[in-house]
Design an enzyme around this catalytic site. Structure first.
Site, PDB file in Angstrom:
ATOM      1  N   HIS A  46       6.075  -0.494  -2.487  1.00 50.86           N
ATOM      2  CA  HIS A  46       5.595   0.219  -3.686  1.00 50.86           C
ATOM      3  C   HIS A  46       5.682   1.723  -3.509  1.00 50.86           C
ATOM      4  O   HIS A  46       5.061   2.471  -4.263  1.00 50.86           O
ATOM      5  CB  HIS A  46       4.149  -0.201  -4.011  1.00 50.86           C
ATOM      6  CG  HIS A  46       4.058  -1.595  -4.554  1.00 50.86           C
ATOM      7  ND1 HIS A  46       2.875  -2.273  -4.677  1.00 50.86           N
ATOM      8  CD2 HIS A  46       5.012  -2.453  -4.968  1.00 50.86           C
ATOM      9  CE1 HIS A  46       3.098  -3.491  -5.163  1.00 50.86           C
ATOM     10  NE2 HIS A  46       4.393  -3.626  -5.344  1.00 50.86           N
ATOM     11  N   ASN A  61       0.826  -1.210   0.000  1.00 56.18           N
ATOM     12  CA  ASN A  61       0.000   0.000   0.000  1.00 56.18           C
ATOM     13  C   ASN A  61       0.855   1.253   0.000  1.00 56.18           C
ATOM     14  O   ASN A  61       1.962   1.260   0.546  1.00 56.18           O
ATOM     15  CB  ASN A  61      -0.931   0.008   1.224  1.00 56.18           C
ATOM     16  CG  ASN A  61      -1.878  -1.186   1.229  1.00 56.18           C
ATOM     17  OD1 ASN A  61      -2.088  -1.808   0.189  1.00 56.18           O
ATOM     18  ND2 ASN A  61      -2.396  -1.526   2.391  1.00 56.18           N
ATOM     19  N   CYS A 118      12.914  13.380  -6.783  1.00 56.50           N
ATOM     20  CA  CYS A 118      13.368  14.222  -7.891  1.00 56.50           C
ATOM     21  C   CYS A 118      14.080  13.343  -8.918  1.00 56.50           C
ATOM     22  O   CYS A 118      15.014  12.614  -8.586  1.00 56.50           O
ATOM     23  CB  CYS A 118      14.326  15.303  -7.368  1.00 56.50           C
ATOM     24  SG  CYS A 118      15.065  16.273  -8.702  1.00 56.50           S
TER      25      CYS A 118
HETATM   26  N1  APR Z   1     -10.929  -7.170   4.429  1.00 50.32           N
HETATM   27  C1  APR Z   1     -10.021  -8.053   3.920  1.00 50.32           C
HETATM   28  N2  APR Z   1      -9.743  -8.163   2.592  1.00 50.32           N
HETATM   29  C2  APR Z   1     -10.406  -7.332   1.767  1.00 50.32           C
HETATM   30  C3  APR Z   1     -11.352  -6.378   2.218  1.00 50.32           C
HETATM   31  C4  APR Z   1     -11.606  -6.323   3.613  1.00 50.32           C
HETATM   32  N3  APR Z   1     -12.488  -5.463   4.129  1.00 50.32           N
HETATM   33  N4  APR Z   1     -11.846  -5.725   1.129  1.00 50.32           N
HETATM   34  C5  APR Z   1     -11.219  -6.239   0.046  1.00 50.32           C
HETATM   35  N5  APR Z   1     -10.359  -7.202   0.426  1.00 50.32           N
HETATM   36  C6  APR Z   1      -9.475  -8.017  -0.417  1.00 50.32           C
HETATM   37  C7  APR Z   1     -10.063  -8.336  -1.778  1.00 50.32           C
HETATM   38  O1  APR Z   1     -10.807  -9.536  -1.716  1.00 50.32           O
HETATM   39  C8  APR Z   1      -8.788  -8.490  -2.634  1.00 50.32           C
HETATM   40  O2  APR Z   1      -8.349  -9.841  -2.599  1.00 50.32           O
HETATM   41  O3  APR Z   1      -8.318  -7.249  -0.664  1.00 50.32           O
HETATM   42  C9  APR Z   1      -7.757  -7.611  -1.924  1.00 50.32           C
HETATM   43  C10 APR Z   1      -7.451  -6.347  -2.700  1.00 50.32           C
HETATM   44  O4  APR Z   1      -6.838  -6.724  -3.912  1.00 50.32           O
HETATM   45  P1  APR Z   1      -6.332  -5.586  -4.912  1.00 50.32           P
HETATM   46  O5  APR Z   1      -7.428  -4.591  -5.097  1.00 50.32           O
HETATM   47  O6  APR Z   1      -5.769  -6.305  -6.089  1.00 50.32           O
HETATM   48  O7  APR Z   1      -5.168  -4.837  -4.124  1.00 50.32           O
HETATM   49  P2  APR Z   1      -3.690  -5.373  -3.896  1.00 50.32           P
HETATM   50  O8  APR Z   1      -3.667  -6.849  -3.739  1.00 50.32           O
HETATM   51  O9  APR Z   1      -3.117  -4.556  -2.790  1.00 50.32           O
HETATM   52  O10 APR Z   1      -2.949  -4.966  -5.272  1.00 50.32           O
HETATM   53  C11 APR Z   1      -1.560  -5.243  -5.339  1.00 50.32           C
HETATM   54  O11 APR Z   1      -1.486  -4.095  -7.457  1.00 50.32           O
HETATM   55  O12 APR Z   1      -2.255  -2.343  -8.695  1.00 50.32           O
HETATM   56  C12 APR Z   1      -1.154  -2.811  -7.986  1.00 50.32           C
HETATM   57  O13 APR Z   1       0.506  -1.528  -6.929  1.00 50.32           O
HETATM   58  C13 APR Z   1      -0.842  -1.899  -6.822  1.00 50.32           C
HETATM   59  O14 APR Z   1      -0.082  -2.489  -4.615  1.00 50.32           O
HETATM   60  C14 APR Z   1      -1.057  -2.768  -5.604  1.00 50.32           C
HETATM   61  C15 APR Z   1      -0.907  -4.174  -6.153  1.00 50.32           C
END
Ligand code: APR
Length: 238
Positions: free
Chosen positions: A111, A94, A119
């Site tokens: 990330h 995050n 810069c």
């Molecule tokens: N509690 C627990 N899990 C949750 C909740 C919640 N309240 N709400 C959503 N989730 C889960 C979803 O089911 C999903 O599996 O969180 C996950 C979010 O997945 P993504 O939206 O893909 O986010 P993330 O895994 O952090 O993405 C990874 O992708 O776009 C790039 O750089 C960006 O750091 C990011 C990376």
């Protein structure tokens, strides 16, 4: 339940799901960031070269949102328990500041962070003081227009990877919280930890794309399953 002691090496990985209940959109859920923006337009070096104004607008808006949200009980739980486990490290995908604001120490933003700028002329990394623009001034080298978000875009190398791989090789417990397992290298961390002998646990709303790599899993909202898991973990930590 495995038993651990206060010095057990533990690695926790978090993704956007841990911040969802604070009100920050995830990337791939319904109405997520990638539903409302094409990542190719706002999260790649090519997008920044092509239209820096659009990229600055995207990140300025997300940075502004940080002033409107608070860490939730899952962030606070991680800070409370992990700060008392001296060999535990929190690695987050995050770019929000909710883990810092919850008080987490030993925290690696692989990330980057919305609160930091870099810069491209002198590589100086510093706190973002105001919305970034194409005519922002680098206070260090006085260049104009060379200041970008200190965010790792697609196609760029995540930060702290050497330290992260060492931590994964040495850990005995690997927890993944709130990530879809859609993006490498983070999606491969569970397999690396398991190969090094760690017990691996997935805490997520639904099974991730890499749920096969985990020895244990608990599904539900982070604000419910994270405190429940850590209460049990601490009960088994002598
Ligand atoms: N509690 C627990 N899990 C949750 C909740 C919640 N309240 N709400 C959503 N989730 C889960 C979803 O089911 C999903 O599996 O969180 C996950 C979010 O997945 P993504 O939206 O893909 O986010 P993330 O895994 O952090 O993405 C990874 O992708 O776009 C790039 O750089 C960006 O750091 C990011 C990376």
């Amino acid at each position: 339940m495995h038993t651990y002691n206060k010095n057990t090496p533990i690695v926790v990985l978090t993704g956007a799901g841990i911040s969802a209940e604070s009100g920050l959109a995830t990337f791939r859920d319904n109405d997520g960031l990638w539903e409302n923006h094409r990542m190719e337009d706002v999260a790649t070096p090519e997008a920044y070269a092509r239209d820096p104004e659009m990229v600055h607008r995207f990140y300025n808006h997300r940075r502004q949102q940080l002033t409107e949200v608070q860490p939730n009980s899952a962030h606070v739980c991680l800070a409370k328990y992990m700060n008392n486990l001296p060999n535990s490290w929190l690695i987050t995908q995050n770019v929000d500041d909710l883990h810092q604001r919850a008080g987490s120490e030993r925290l690696l933003h692989m990330h980057g962070s919305l609160t930091l700028q870099r810069c491209t002329a002198c590589d100086q990394v510093g706190a973002v003081a105001a919305d970034l623009r194409t005519d922002s001034l680098c206070e260090t080298c006085q260049s104009v227009g060379s200041v970008r978000p200190h965010i790792v875009w697609f196609g760029e190398m995540p930060l702290y990877m050497e330290q992260i791989y060492q931590l994964l090789e040495q850990c005995e417990l690997f927890l993944s919280i709130g990530t879809s397992g859609a993006v490498y290298p983070a999606a491969g961390f569970a397999q690396i930890a398991a190969a090094a002998g760690a017990h691996t646990v997935e805490l997520n709303l639904v099974p991730s794309d890499v749920s096969f790599a985990f020895a244990e899993s608990h599904y539900g909202k982070a604000t419910e399953i994270v405190p429940a898991y850590f209460k049990k973990l601490v009960a088994f930590t002598d």
